[in-house]
Design a protein around this motif. Structure first.
Motif, mmCIF file in Angstrom:
data_model
loop_
_atom_site.group_PDB
_atom_site.id
_atom_site.type_symbol
_atom_site.label_atom_id
_atom_site.label_comp_id
_atom_site.label_asym_id
_atom_site.label_seq_id
_atom_site.Cartn_x
_atom_site.Cartn_y
_atom_site.Cartn_z
ATOM 1 N N LEU A 158 0.862 -1.178 0.000
ATOM 2 C CA LEU A 158 0.000 0.000 0.000
ATOM 3 C C LEU A 158 0.899 1.228 0.000
ATOM 4 O O LEU A 158 1.549 1.518 0.986
ATOM 5 C CB LEU A 158 -0.878 0.001 1.252
ATOM 6 C CG LEU A 158 -2.149 -0.836 1.183
ATOM 7 C CD1 LEU A 158 -2.822 -0.835 2.551
ATOM 8 C CD2 LEU A 158 -3.100 -0.295 0.147
ATOM 9 N N ALA A 168 4.820 8.165 11.827
ATOM 10 C CA ALA A 168 5.156 8.658 10.500
ATOM 11 C C ALA A 168 4.049 9.526 9.917
ATOM 12 O O ALA A 168 4.305 10.469 9.188
ATOM 13 C CB ALA A 168 5.460 7.489 9.579
ATOM 14 N N SER A 213 8.074 10.458 8.547
ATOM 15 C CA SER A 213 8.662 9.127 8.665
ATOM 16 C C SER A 213 10.180 9.209 8.621
ATOM 17 O O SER A 213 10.762 10.204 8.194
ATOM 18 C CB SER A 213 8.148 8.219 7.551
ATOM 19 O OG SER A 213 8.588 8.705 6.313
ATOM 20 N N MET A 219 1.151 -8.728 15.112
ATOM 21 C CA MET A 219 1.987 -9.772 15.688
ATOM 22 C C MET A 219 2.482 -9.339 17.048
ATOM 23 O O MET A 219 2.736 -8.152 17.263
ATOM 24 C CB MET A 219 3.196 -9.951 14.794
ATOM 25 C CG MET A 219 3.968 -11.188 15.054
ATOM 26 S SD MET A 219 4.163 -11.904 13.510
ATOM 27 C CE MET A 219 4.417 -13.536 13.698
ATOM 28 N N LEU A 247 7.619 2.990 14.938
ATOM 29 C CA LEU A 247 6.599 4.020 14.772
ATOM 30 C C LEU A 247 6.967 4.993 13.658
ATOM 31 O O LEU A 247 6.093 5.575 13.016
ATOM 32 C CB LEU A 247 6.459 4.774 16.101
ATOM 33 C CG LEU A 247 5.097 5.240 16.538
ATOM 34 C CD1 LEU A 247 4.051 4.185 16.286
ATOM 35 C CD2 LEU A 247 5.158 5.575 18.012
ATOM 36 N N ASP A 275 8.101 4.304 10.881
ATOM 37 C CA ASP A 275 7.911 3.672 9.576
ATOM 38 C C ASP A 275 6.482 3.941 9.134
ATOM 39 O O ASP A 275 5.545 3.718 9.893
ATOM 40 C CB ASP A 275 8.153 2.160 9.739
ATOM 41 C CG ASP A 275 8.120 1.424 8.415
ATOM 42 O OD1 ASP A 275 7.755 2.034 7.388
ATOM 43 O OD2 ASP A 275 8.474 0.233 8.415
ATOM 44 N N ASP A 276 6.290 4.414 7.897
ATOM 45 C CA ASP A 276 4.932 4.782 7.516
ATOM 46 C C ASP A 276 4.055 3.572 7.218
ATOM 47 O O ASP A 276 2.849 3.711 7.064
ATOM 48 C CB ASP A 276 4.937 5.769 6.346
ATOM 49 C CG ASP A 276 5.572 5.185 5.098
ATOM 50 O OD1 ASP A 276 5.571 5.859 4.063
ATOM 51 O OD2 ASP A 276 6.082 4.053 5.160
ATOM 52 N N GLN A 277 4.613 2.358 7.149
ATOM 53 C CA GLN A 277 3.799 1.168 6.906
ATOM 54 C C GLN A 277 3.283 0.566 8.209
ATOM 55 O O GLN A 277 2.531 -0.401 8.187
ATOM 56 C CB GLN A 277 4.613 0.100 6.165
ATOM 57 C CG GLN A 277 4.964 0.488 4.757
ATOM 58 C CD GLN A 277 3.724 0.692 3.906
ATOM 59 O OE1 GLN A 277 2.822 -0.142 3.890
ATOM 60 N NE2 GLN A 277 3.656 1.810 3.214
ATOM 61 N N ARG A 321 0.184 -2.104 7.753
ATOM 62 C CA ARG A 321 -0.955 -1.853 6.864
ATOM 63 C C ARG A 321 -1.328 -3.086 6.053
ATOM 64 O O ARG A 321 -2.462 -3.206 5.597
ATOM 65 C CB ARG A 321 -0.624 -0.718 5.897
ATOM 66 C CG ARG A 321 -0.518 0.624 6.556
ATOM 67 C CD ARG A 321 -0.184 1.683 5.523
ATOM 68 N NE ARG A 321 0.169 2.920 6.169
ATOM 69 C CZ ARG A 321 -0.711 3.858 6.513
ATOM 70 N NH1 ARG A 321 -1.990 3.686 6.237
ATOM 71 N NH2 ARG A 321 -0.318 4.947 7.112
ATOM 72 N N SER A 322 -0.355 -3.963 5.785
ATOM 73 C CA SER A 322 -0.637 -5.123 4.940
ATOM 74 C C SER A 322 0.359 -6.206 5.282
ATOM 75 O O SER A 322 1.161 -6.040 6.210
ATOM 76 C CB SER A 322 -0.511 -4.732 3.476
ATOM 77 O OG SER A 322 0.835 -4.393 3.213
ATOM 78 N N ASN A 350 2.620 -6.977 3.244
ATOM 79 C CA ASN A 350 3.832 -6.647 2.510
ATOM 80 C C ASN A 350 4.184 -5.183 2.724
ATOM 81 O O ASN A 350 3.723 -4.336 1.980
ATOM 82 C CB ASN A 350 3.623 -6.959 1.021
ATOM 83 C CG ASN A 350 4.879 -6.662 0.206
ATOM 84 O OD1 ASN A 350 5.957 -6.506 0.764
ATOM 85 N ND2 ASN A 350 4.729 -6.595 -1.086
ATOM 86 N N VAL A 377 6.680 -8.864 10.958
ATOM 87 C CA VAL A 377 8.051 -9.283 11.236
ATOM 88 C C VAL A 377 9.030 -8.586 10.298
ATOM 89 O O VAL A 377 10.118 -8.160 10.701
ATOM 90 C CB VAL A 377 8.189 -10.810 11.107
ATOM 91 C CG1 VAL A 377 9.603 -11.225 11.413
ATOM 92 C CG2 VAL A 377 7.239 -11.490 12.065
#
Lengths: 383, 120
Positions: A3, A45, A56, B33, B53, B55-57, B80-81, B83, B87
């Motif tokens: 995404l 972020a 971020s 997780m 935190l 990290d934007d994902q 968010r997903s 991928n 982990v």
């Protein structure tokens, strides 16, 4: 597919500008007269996506914003400024310096004769707390009762007997009121290093011994004797504070003082009088004596300058959130700059080990899952 | 009698009874997780949480020490997903941390070199 948040929000970038008051909250801790405000760091972020700033972490942004400035360096103390890091990293360094940088300290004491006034265990405890100048990187940790060899332990012997001197023969230590007794004060200098195996050749350039020779271990009177052998082992401050290489490591945020309205004339004089740390100076601006912030670093946040309500409107006291003034006071086992490098090394090792373990754990789980599938298939087939 | 050895707060027992890292899928929310890291404390926990935190994902990242008498930390991550999955997000955070530390080490070495001439 991943995404992609960045491409879906074209107005957001690294150089986005926030409104002044939000930027103030993001970068400064407000120190009011009663309590500090805006103390927590905004780390997430996406916090400012709506305003167009990407908060971020990227390594480019870090490289741009990060600075290290060495303020002072002596054999025992170092003051260094870390700018552009988060509080979590600064605190991690502080904690690691205190408890996870390995050093050598006396761990095993074999007492052959102790007729002093100190109990055996008290004497052993005192010996453990003596800082030993040895580079712990040349030694391995000794696991429990593993065989002791030249890579595990450093051996010292302490053999002191007190007896009456002949008249006033003993005037060794300056101003020693020892009534003419020999060896009535047992100092750390009395510890003799007994080189084991190849230690003599390995360490012939570095003198292995206590950092200070004048630490008082015990006091004796005529007829009392101490004879013991002690072994130093490698350890970390987490196990026992004797292995901590710093007397303390601490940090504070950079104070910042600003004037909401200029302070002039007699008010400026009053302000100068109020501040116990001499932060302010008076300068002549167009003929008017104006107060100026000359040494913000010295500010100890006593808040004397904003204690009265009318002053609180004119002087603004804040701290810069990501500017850490780190003080490392070494016990002498290693120079402070070496300690900082070691702390960074310990943290890198932790992170690398964890990364490896995670990979192994994931591979292990994937294998288990595929083996369970294979087993399920096998049991299903005959049916 | 009840006191554990002092080194137990950082050393794993020799008999492999305790795993350093355990990952458990969290079913309450998607892509989440819980990672239990034994024999670690706030030094690593807070650092990991902060790095995740940024990290934007990553949607959620938090850590706690469940009980002060037991030397372990729990880190919970939601992304968010799949991928990157949780982990993988931790792996990325650790990689970024290593890069940061490398930069800090080099900058410090440079600052030391620049300082000593000035000190005289």
């Amino acid at each position: 597919a991943r995404l992609s948040t960045m491409s879906s929000l074209p107005h957001v970038n690294d150089g986005g500008v926030l409104p002044a008051h939000v930027e103030e909250q993001r970068t400064r801790v407000a120190m009011d007269a009663d309590a500090p405000r805006y103390t927590s760091t905004v780390e997430s972020a996406g916090a400012y996506f709506a305003s167009g700033l990407d908060n971020s972490f990227t390594i480019e942004r870090f490289k741009r914003e990060f600075k290290i400035e060495l303020q002072s360096l002596t054999d025992e103390e170092m003051v260094v400024d870390l700018i552009g890091v988060d509080a979590a990293i600064a605190n991690a360094f502080r904690r690691i310096l205190l408890s996870e940088v390995p050093t050598m300290a006396i761990e095993k004491v074999f007492i052959l004769n102790n007729t002093s006034m100190l109990d055996d265990e008290v004497l052993a405890h005192r010996l453990g707390l003596i800082p030993i100048k040895a580079d712990s990187r040349y030694f391995h940790e000794r696991a429990g009762d593993e065989d002791a060899d030249e890579h595990n332990v450093i051996a010292f012997r302490l053999q002191v007997a007190c007896h009456k001197g002949s008249g006033k023969a003993n005037t060794s230590s300056a101003g020693d009121k020892n009534d003419g007794l020999i060896n009535s004060r047992v100092l750390s200098g009395a510890l003799q290093w007994i080189p084991q195996g190849d230690q003599e050749t390995r360490f012939k350039d570095q003198s292995i011994g206590p950092v200070h020779n004048d630490i008082l271990i015990a006091k004796l009177r005529p007829g009392q004797e101490i004879a013991l052998e002690c072994w130093c082992e490698k350890g970390v401050g987490k196990t026992h504070a004797k292995w901590s290489p710093v007397s303390t490591a601490s940090y504070r945020l950079l104070p910042e003082i600003r004037f909401r309205k200029p302070v002039t004339g007699s008010d400026a004089q009053e302000l100068l009088r109020k501040c116990p740390m001499r932060v302010f100076d008076i300068e002549d601006l167009e003929g008017v004596a104006t107060a100026r912030v000359a040494r913000p670093r010295n500010c100890s946040m006593c808040r004397e300058c904003i204690r009265e309500p009318e002053w609180a409107d004119r002087v603004q006291l804040t701290r810069v959130r990501n500017h850490f003034i780190f003080t490392i006071e070494s016990t002498g086992v290693m120079p402070p700059e070496m300690l900082f490098k070691q702390a960074v090394q310990v943290l890198m090792q932790k992170s690398a080990d964890l990364s490896q373990l995670l990979k192994d754990a994931m591979i292990g789980q994937a294998n288990e899952a595929s083996m369970a599938d294979a087993a399920a298939e096998e049991t299903a087939e005959p049916a | 009698m009840n006191k554990p050895d002092d080194f137990e707060c950082w050393r794993l027992p020799d008999d492999d009874s305790v795993q350093k890292v355990t990952c458990k899928k969290d079913f309450k929310v998607p892509n989440a997780m819980m990672i239990v890291i034994e024999r670690e404390d706030h030094t690593l926990g807070n650092l990991l949480r902060m790095q995740l935190l940024e990290d934007d994902q990553v949607l959620f990242s938090g850590y706690r020490v469940p009980h002060p008498l037991e030397p372990a930390i729990q880190v919970k991550i939601q992304t968010r997903s799949q991928n990157p999955g949780p982990v993988q997000a931790v792996q990325n955070a650790l990689d970024k941390l290593e890069d940061e530390l490398k930069i800090m080490k080099d900058s410090f070495a440079q600052a030391l070199r620049d300082f000593t001439p000035a000190q005289q």
